[in-house]
Design an enzyme around this catalytic site. Structure first.
Site, PDB file in Angstrom:
ATOM      1  CG  HIS A 181      -2.126  -0.708   1.262  1.00  0.00           C
ATOM      2  ND1 HIS A 181      -2.606  -1.353   2.382  1.00  0.00           N
ATOM      3  CD2 HIS A 181      -3.054  -0.903   0.289  1.00  0.00           C
ATOM      4  CE1 HIS A 181      -3.774  -1.929   2.096  1.00  0.00           C
ATOM      5  NE2 HIS A 181      -4.063  -1.681   0.834  1.00  0.00           N
ATOM      6  CB  CYS A 225      -2.710   0.277   8.667  1.00  0.00           C
ATOM      7  SG  CYS A 225      -1.385   0.088   7.494  1.00  0.00           S
TER       8      CYS A 225
END
Ligand code: ARG
Length: 302
Positions: free
Chosen positions: A190, A286
């Protein structure tokens, strides 16, 4: 003709600069969306950090997560909470469930079926909280996992999760120029594992070049010539998975090499231990989705 006077600033050693209070850095109050790791488990593996044979200490994961939540609150930020679902063990990684800019919500569409239902859980939260401008995406995007907001751009990762087609969709929805960045190392699957926005009122970021293709590295160097460039040791500690409020930078504690460079720039690093959540492949960022409000019109503006 007279010689130009050049004013030489008094010499200050980096250590002395670090001693100074963070003069030019202002924190702005943020609103975050988080989800307790009540049902966090590593039962499948969709990134190289996840090893289902490694046990997770769930009470410890909860304590670490609560420390993060409480730290945001003690810094004056608002933390909203999603209800964790027993069938969604990765739901603690709330950053992935949507991207919110100017009060507009771009929903997520997850790449893996294990996380698919999280997107609807997020949209339900937004509807219940009264948000009306919610876009259900046509293309795979994993929310703020792959979208990062700076003053001028919407940075967008691709290569492992979010589809390149989601970039056009996000640009159209938010009306912000999207900069597509190619991720090439599966450990940094990511964008938020490889790049962190330090000051979103400016265009100040830190990133790890090794996570990006050569072309994307060149783009980053061109757009952010003054970026804090991270070393591999801090990147593998997931040190780029940090959250900044403009002054405080909440950062995975193992990324010790970033602390002094952040202080030298006037930031206040706040090391956090999210070691149990690292087993799912995530850390501070996150676990944190930012709810960016609609800008307040300037007084006198029509
Ligand atoms: N296990 C999760 C996944 O692989 C971790 C997500 C981490 N989130 C993030 N914003 N990088 O999807």
């Amino acid at each position: 003709m007279h010689a130009q006077t050049v004013r030489i600033p008094p010499f200050r050693s980096p250590a002395a600069v670090r001693e100074e209070p963070a003069l030019n850095r202002d924190a702005t109050p943020r609103r975050y969306l988080m989800c307790a790791p009540a049902h966090f488990r590593v039962t499948y593996s969709i990134n190289p950090w996840m090893d289902p044979s490694k046990p997770v200490d769930l009470p410890l994961a909860n304590t670490q997560w609560e420390d993060l939540r409480d730290r945001y609150r003690s810094l004056g930020h608002t933390v909203e909470l999603l209800t964790p679902r027993p069938d969604l063990p990765d739901m603690v990684f709330a950053a992935n469930g949507a991207t919110v800019i100017d009060g507009r919500v771009l929903g997520a569409l997850f790449a893996y079926r294990e996380r698919y239902a999280e997107a609807e859980a997020h949209r339900e939260w937004f509807r219940a909280d009264g948000w009306t401008d919610i876009h259900e995406p046509a293309h795979v995007n994993e929310g703020e996992g792959d979208f990062a907001v700076t003053a001028s751009y919407l940075l967008a990762g691709r290569g492992f999760r979010s589809s390149p087609l989601s970039h056009g969709e996000a640009q159209e929805f938010f009306g912000r120029p999207v900069i597509g960045l190619d991720l090439v190392d599966p450990r940094y699957y990511h964008l938020d594992t490889a790049l962190c926005v330090l000051d979103d009122a400016a265009d100040e970021v830190m990133y790890y070049p090794g996570a990006f293709s050569p072309g994307s590295r060149a783009v980053l160097a061109r757009l952010f010539p003054d970026a804090l460039v991270a070393e591999e040791a801090d990147a593998v500690a997931l040190g780029l998975n940090a959250v900044s409020d403009g002054r405080h930078v909440l950062i995975p504690q193992a990324a010790t090499g970033l602390l002094d460079p952040l202080r030298d720039r006037g930031f206040e690093p706040v090391p956090m231990d999210l070691g149990e959540l690292l087993k799912g492949g995530g850390s501070v960022k996150c676990c944190t989705q930012e709810l960016r409000p609609r800008p307040v019109p300037r007084e006198g503006a029509v």
